[in-house]
Scaffold this motif. Structure first.
Motif, PDB file in Angstrom:
ATOM      1  N   GLU A   3     -15.452  -0.891 -34.439  1.00  0.00           N
ATOM      2  CA  GLU A   3     -14.861   0.445 -34.123  1.00  0.00           C
ATOM      3  C   GLU A   3     -15.633   1.194 -32.939  1.00  0.00           C
ATOM      4  OE1 GLU A   3     -12.792   1.037 -38.439  1.00  0.00           O
ATOM      5  OE2 GLU A   3     -14.425   2.163 -37.983  1.00  0.00           O
ATOM      6  N   HIS A   4     -16.792   0.900 -33.080  1.00  0.00           N
ATOM      7  CA  HIS A   4     -17.647   1.521 -31.887  1.00  0.00           C
ATOM      8  C   HIS A   4     -17.713   0.914 -30.689  1.00  0.00           C
ATOM      9  CE1 HIS A   4     -19.057   4.506 -34.973  1.00  0.00           C
ATOM     10  NE2 HIS A   4     -19.568   5.098 -34.201  1.00  0.00           N
ATOM     11  N   GLY A   5     -16.863  -0.301 -30.550  1.00  0.00           N
ATOM     12  CA  GLY A   5     -16.559  -0.819 -29.315  1.00  0.00           C
ATOM     13  C   GLY A   5     -17.288  -1.952 -29.013  1.00  0.00           C
ATOM     14  N   SER A   6     -17.757  -2.804 -30.164  1.00  0.00           N
ATOM     15  CA  SER A   6     -18.590  -4.067 -29.871  1.00  0.00           C
ATOM     16  C   SER A   6     -17.484  -5.052 -29.747  1.00  0.00           C
ATOM     17  CB  SER A   6     -19.077  -4.631 -31.427  1.00  0.00           C
ATOM     18  OG  SER A   6     -20.269  -3.514 -31.951  1.00  0.00           O
ATOM     19  N   VAL A   7     -17.764  -5.921 -28.776  1.00  0.00           N
ATOM     20  CA  VAL A   7     -16.713  -7.206 -28.319  1.00  0.00           C
ATOM     21  C   VAL A   7     -16.847  -8.078 -29.092  1.00  0.00           C
ATOM     22  CG1 VAL A   7     -17.075  -6.706 -25.928  1.00  0.00           C
ATOM     23  CG2 VAL A   7     -18.707  -8.356 -27.201  1.00  0.00           C
ATOM     24  N   GLY A   8     -17.515  -8.033 -30.208  1.00  0.00           N
ATOM     25  CA  GLY A   8     -17.320  -9.382 -31.099  1.00  0.00           C
ATOM     26  C   GLY A   8     -18.553  -9.177 -32.095  1.00  0.00           C
ATOM     27  N   LEU A   9     -19.114 -10.285 -32.947  1.00  0.00           N
ATOM     28  CA  LEU A   9     -19.963 -10.316 -33.885  1.00  0.00           C
ATOM     29  C   LEU A   9     -20.893 -11.539 -33.657  1.00  0.00           C
ATOM     30  CD1 LEU A   9     -18.000  -9.042 -37.010  1.00  0.00           C
ATOM     31  CD2 LEU A   9     -19.467  -7.472 -35.642  1.00  0.00           C
ATOM     32  N   THR A  10     -22.372 -11.186 -33.909  1.00  0.00           N
ATOM     33  CA  THR A  10     -23.256 -12.397 -34.030  1.00  0.00           C
ATOM     34  C   THR A  10     -23.704 -12.472 -35.265  1.00  0.00           C
ATOM     35  OG1 THR A  10     -24.102 -11.497 -31.775  1.00  0.00           O
ATOM     36  CG2 THR A  10     -25.407 -12.931 -33.089  1.00  0.00           C
ATOM     37  N   VAL A  11     -23.787 -13.991 -35.824  1.00  0.00           N
ATOM     38  CA  VAL A  11     -24.162 -14.298 -36.985  1.00  0.00           C
ATOM     39  C   VAL A  11     -25.247 -15.387 -36.798  1.00  0.00           C
ATOM     40  CG1 VAL A  11     -22.151 -13.732 -38.131  1.00  0.00           C
ATOM     41  CG2 VAL A  11     -22.444 -16.002 -37.199  1.00  0.00           C
ATOM     42  N   ALA A  12     -25.920 -15.713 -37.914  1.00  0.00           N
ATOM     43  CA  ALA A  12     -27.179 -16.719 -37.852  1.00  0.00           C
ATOM     44  C   ALA A  12     -26.626 -17.957 -38.470  1.00  0.00           C
ATOM     45  CB  ALA A  12     -28.393 -16.249 -38.610  1.00  0.00           C
ATOM     46  N   LYS A  13     -25.888 -17.565 -39.699  1.00  0.00           N
ATOM     47  CA  LYS A  13     -25.307 -18.874 -40.560  1.00  0.00           C
ATOM     48  C   LYS A  13     -23.854 -19.000 -40.524  1.00  0.00           C
ATOM     49  CE  LYS A  13     -28.774 -18.177 -44.061  1.00  0.00           C
ATOM     50  NZ  LYS A  13     -29.174 -18.175 -45.568  1.00  0.00           N
ATOM     51  N   LEU A  14     -23.436 -20.157 -40.747  1.00  0.00           N
ATOM     52  CA  LEU A  14     -21.912 -20.362 -40.991  1.00  0.00           C
ATOM     53  C   LEU A  14     -21.160 -19.566 -42.153  1.00  0.00           C
ATOM     54  CD1 LEU A  14     -19.911 -21.915 -39.246  1.00  0.00           C
ATOM     55  CD2 LEU A  14     -22.362 -22.389 -38.789  1.00  0.00           C
ATOM     56  N   GLY A  15     -21.972 -19.526 -43.304  1.00  0.00           N
ATOM     57  CA  GLY A  15     -21.561 -18.762 -44.214  1.00  0.00           C
ATOM     58  C   GLY A  15     -21.162 -17.191 -43.805  1.00  0.00           C
ATOM     59  N   GLU A  16     -22.228 -16.859 -43.031  1.00  0.00           N
ATOM     60  CA  GLU A  16     -21.751 -15.229 -42.217  1.00  0.00           C
ATOM     61  C   GLU A  16     -20.786 -15.278 -41.663  1.00  0.00           C
ATOM     62  OE1 GLU A  16     -26.732 -14.549 -42.072  1.00  0.00           O
ATOM     63  OE2 GLU A  16     -25.761 -14.262 -40.379  1.00  0.00           O
ATOM     64  N   ALA A  17     -20.391 -16.328 -40.562  1.00  0.00           N
ATOM     65  CA  ALA A  17     -19.529 -16.530 -39.804  1.00  0.00           C
ATOM     66  C   ALA A  17     -18.044 -16.373 -40.611  1.00  0.00           C
ATOM     67  CB  ALA A  17     -19.643 -17.789 -39.017  1.00  0.00           C
ATOM     68  N   GLU A  18     -18.104 -17.150 -41.618  1.00  0.00           N
ATOM     69  CA  GLU A  18     -16.897 -17.332 -42.575  1.00  0.00           C
ATOM     70  C   GLU A  18     -16.725 -16.029 -43.122  1.00  0.00           C
ATOM     71  OE1 GLU A  18     -17.720 -22.172 -42.918  1.00  0.00           O
ATOM     72  OE2 GLU A  18     -18.353 -20.733 -44.484  1.00  0.00           O
ATOM     73  N   VAL A  19     -17.428 -15.197 -43.277  1.00  0.00           N
ATOM     74  CA  VAL A  19     -17.265 -13.905 -44.063  1.00  0.00           C
ATOM     75  C   VAL A  19     -16.818 -12.965 -42.929  1.00  0.00           C
ATOM     76  CG1 VAL A  19     -18.392 -11.890 -44.974  1.00  0.00           C
ATOM     77  CG2 VAL A  19     -18.772 -14.067 -45.985  1.00  0.00           C
ATOM     78  N   MET A  20     -17.249 -13.070 -41.834  1.00  0.00           N
ATOM     79  CA  MET A  20     -17.317 -12.028 -40.686  1.00  0.00           C
ATOM     80  C   MET A  20     -15.903 -12.283 -39.906  1.00  0.00           C
ATOM     81  SD  MET A  20     -19.305  -9.743 -41.230  1.00  0.00           S
ATOM     82  CE  MET A  20     -20.889  -9.490 -42.394  1.00  0.00           C
ATOM     83  N   ALA A  21     -15.671 -13.438 -40.220  1.00  0.00           N
ATOM     84  CA  ALA A  21     -14.259 -14.064 -39.310  1.00  0.00           C
ATOM     85  C   ALA A  21     -13.053 -13.231 -39.739  1.00  0.00           C
ATOM     86  CB  ALA A  21     -14.023 -15.393 -39.801  1.00  0.00           C
ATOM     87  N   ALA A  22     -13.228 -12.520 -40.863  1.00  0.00           N
ATOM     88  CA  ALA A  22     -12.332 -11.459 -41.268  1.00  0.00           C
ATOM     89  C   ALA A  22     -12.208 -10.130 -40.621  1.00  0.00           C
ATOM     90  CB  ALA A  22     -12.189 -11.013 -42.868  1.00  0.00           C
ATOM     91  N   GLU A  23     -13.399  -9.796 -39.883  1.00  0.00           N
ATOM     92  CA  GLU A  23     -13.553  -8.540 -39.115  1.00  0.00           C
ATOM     93  C   GLU A  23     -13.228  -8.776 -37.672  1.00  0.00           C
ATOM     94  OE1 GLU A  23     -13.244  -6.027 -40.798  1.00  0.00           O
ATOM     95  OE2 GLU A  23     -13.442  -7.054 -42.948  1.00  0.00           O
ATOM     96  N   SER A  24     -13.580 -10.048 -36.963  1.00  0.00           N
ATOM     97  CA  SER A  24     -13.553 -10.221 -35.701  1.00  0.00           C
ATOM     98  C   SER A  24     -13.057 -11.489 -35.296  1.00  0.00           C
ATOM     99  CB  SER A  24     -14.999  -9.967 -35.153  1.00  0.00           C
ATOM    100  OG  SER A  24     -14.874 -10.328 -33.673  1.00  0.00           O
ATOM    101  N   ASN A  25     -12.457 -11.597 -34.184  1.00  0.00           N
ATOM    102  CA  ASN A  25     -11.642 -12.915 -33.674  1.00  0.00           C
ATOM    103  C   ASN A  25     -12.779 -13.634 -32.694  1.00  0.00           C
ATOM    104  OD1 ASN A  25      -9.684 -14.873 -33.392  1.00  0.00           O
ATOM    105  ND2 ASN A  25      -9.173 -13.992 -31.447  1.00  0.00           N
ATOM    106  N   ASP A  26     -13.737 -12.992 -32.615  1.00  0.00           N
ATOM    107  CA  ASP A  26     -15.146 -13.346 -31.501  1.00  0.00           C
ATOM    108  C   ASP A  26     -16.363 -13.373 -32.079  1.00  0.00           C
ATOM    109  OD1 ASP A  26     -16.449 -13.662 -29.266  1.00  0.00           O
ATOM    110  OD2 ASP A  26     -15.062 -12.671 -27.917  1.00  0.00           O
ATOM    111  N   LEU A  27     -16.812 -14.636 -32.437  1.00  0.00           N
ATOM    112  CA  LEU A  27     -18.034 -14.713 -33.110  1.00  0.00           C
ATOM    113  C   LEU A  27     -18.950 -15.783 -32.410  1.00  0.00           C
ATOM    114  CD1 LEU A  27     -16.737 -15.363 -36.749  1.00  0.00           C
ATOM    115  CD2 LEU A  27     -17.632 -13.388 -35.983  1.00  0.00           C
ATOM    116  N   LEU A  28     -20.138 -15.118 -32.187  1.00  0.00           N
ATOM    117  CA  LEU A  28     -21.538 -15.779 -31.631  1.00  0.00           C
ATOM    118  C   LEU A  28     -22.344 -16.434 -32.758  1.00  0.00           C
ATOM    119  CD1 LEU A  28     -23.323 -17.024 -29.621  1.00  0.00           C
ATOM    120  CD2 LEU A  28     -24.089 -14.639 -29.154  1.00  0.00           C
TER     121      LEU A  28
END
Lengths: 370, 370
Positions: free
Chosen positions: A61-86
């Motif tokens: 909401e503050h304008g991030s272009v996407g999210l960064t994660v370290a683990k795939l488990g984190e990516a799978e959880v954060m996939a619900a919040e952003s379409n753009d994951l690193l």
């Protein structure tokens, strides 16, 4: 400092309790995004720090272009919040590459890679899944952990990606300046070296017809000096949302900018001059302060001259030799941890202080092995 | 050593993975219970190490008289496995004492206390709940963390318990010999001092008509020297079920006695002479070896001369300068952690190697704040 965790401390929630102050988070997010906007930088915050979907949503909401994660488990959880994951990690083993390729069917996924082997196996995984994985070449800019050792190696890896067909997409360069945790008088030189190494690598790519659309750098320590690394296009800070004694003692923020604390109770005063709180290394972790390891295992807000000298698993021993007074048995104290990321990772839940009161938030992406 | 985790390493389970070898656990349990029986000692194992109901059940089946816990959350989970629980912690704050008194309605509950305040508030909590809480007076026997500082103070606390009416029951003495993590040539003296301090305290109690039916000592380091502390009636080891590099390097066991390991994958070899595995401090913790902190963050079974020199949250950097060969990208290695207890606490699940294969076990009591 005024203790912004005073309300939680008074509430008699069971201790040890991890408390997050939402107004301070708002302040920290605004500060970073304001700086980034001023300098034309994208923000892709690292969610390893909070592992919370709610806080990731605030970052978006503050304008991030996407999210960064370290683990795939984190990516799978954060996939619900952003379409753009690193995935800022060499996700190249069989389990990770399969999950990366799967996620890339529905999301824009980028992975940092530093090996020819990694590029080959990710290409094969994407081909099997029928997806396209974006690749950032991880470049070693002076911190010897991961990353292509020279601009020439980075070029060769980029060429391999460019030639891999539609399973991979060459998106740019990633670097991690872990060595910027250095005394302030050494930082300008480190930043200049990073700036030069990036310029050299990008020039080499361009001479061979390759473009780095994204040049992704970390982290909280360098966040507000990012404009000194001129070719950087985006930053991936994690800790900035909470801050901790590492960022305070390194001079990147003040105690008032710390949005996360552990409320603990004094459970023993039997040893003269000391007391024991109910927060040990299973709450605070054994992490020492990066720049000032001699300062102990965190900061006691109510007794700033006290020192947390030893941690067992559930006991924290505090020395009050430098203090005028000692706490009473049953008294509660507020601890700012040295390193907030692994500390949050120990908890299933945190307490959120909002304008309206205190509520529970789940640490959604913790405890995931992979 | 023959790598007893070889089967799990070959299975391609996703890494990092915490693997537990059940046959080694059987061996470790048999060894301890055999020793205890020989010397007429009761065993009340500390479940903080494994936090698993299944492993607690195995400990009971091997003849443990009950279980030890640190947190009320652990007590509430382990209450399903034993009717006799010791909370080896000053559980005196409002939340803990309420839950202790509640649990004491259905179970034999004992709590270690080192303050007059603690005794008063536990008595009040038991009275409110209509239950009886057993009290062990925590005695400082030379490790300055918790515990009544002198035999006289321990007597006064015992008298307070004895006079508290039916809400409390004076059960005996508890001590924790944390300072026994010392070089081998200093241990005999430490054990003799503990023995004398206990004898002195018990004699004082008896002179005042009080009996210590239970004299409860720790821990894994002293477990097999417990007969040197003559008045001890029971021991509370935790780590013995798994062992780790702390117990190996202190000479209490061999690598073959280690029942828990982390399987990790090499994800980067970009920095010459080093490699990076996918186990950082969110998997191994930042705990250094107690007696040999210079040895790094765990032992690499396949490369015994390698050293885990630095941990980030998800990266473990291994230096191979002392090795003849380096692992390949994607190769799996087996790590024995320095300190297994907080390491297990990071995981929601572990993999169990049984005679039949590999199955998952949940770490039932982890992530509980209190």
């Amino acid at each position: 400092m005024a203790n912004r965790f005073e309300r939680a401390r008074q509430e008699l929630i069971a201790t040890p309790a991890l408390v997050i102050d939402l107004p301070t988070i708002e302040h920290n997010l605004q500060r970073l995004h304001c700086y980034a906007k001023q300098h034309g930088l994208q923000v892709r915050p690292h969610t390893k720090t909070h592992k919370s979907r709610r806080l990731a949503r605030m970052q978006i909401e503050h304008g991030s272009v996407g999210l960064t994660v370290a683990k795939l488990g984190e990516a799978e959880v954060m996939a619900a919040e952003s379409n753009d994951l690193l995935i800022a990690y060499p996700a190249i083993d069989p389990d990770r590459r399969r999950r990366v390729a799967e996620l890339a069917k529905s999301h824009t996924i980028r992975v940092a890679v530093d090996s020819s082997y990694g590029i080959s196996v990710l290409a094969a995984a994407a081909e099997a899944a029928g997806s396209t994985i974006g690749i950032l070449i991880d470049l070693n800019i002076g911190f010897p952990r991961t990353g292509a050792a020279t601009p020439k190696i980075a070029l060769e890896l980029a060429q391999q990606v460019a030639q891999a067909g539609k399973s991979l997409r060459l998106d740019g360069i990633l670097f991690y300046p872990g060595h910027v945790w250095a005394p302030a008088d050494q930082q300008a030189e480190i930043l200049t070296q990073i700036d030069q190494r990036l310029a050299e690598t990008i020039a080499l790519w361009e001479a061979h017809g390759l473009t780095a659309n994204i040049v992704s750098g970390g982290s909280t320590p360098t966040a507000f000096q990012s404009h000194m690394i001129r070719r950087q296009t985006e930053i991936r800070p994690g800790t900035y949302i909470y801050n901790d004694m590492n960022t305070v003692r390194a001079g990147y923020c003040t105690l008032d900018d710390c949005a996360a604390a552990v409320i603990a109770t004094v459970v023993s005063t039997a040893v003269p001059g000391k007391c024991v709180i109910d927060a040990g290394n299973k709450t605070l972790t054994s992490d020492r302060n990066v720049l000032q390891p001699e300062t102990g295992f965190g900061h006691v807000v109510e007794y700033p001259d006290a020192q947390i000298v030893r941690l067992s698993e559930e006991h924290g021993e505090i020395d009050f030799a430098a203090c005028d007074s000692l706490p009473q048995l049953g008294e509660r104290v507020t601890i700012i941890p040295n390193h907030i990321c692994p500390c949050v990772n120990l908890q299933n839940h945190a307490y959120l202080q909002t304008a309206d009161g205190i509520e529970q938030d789940s640490v959604d992406a913790r405890g995931l092995l992979t």
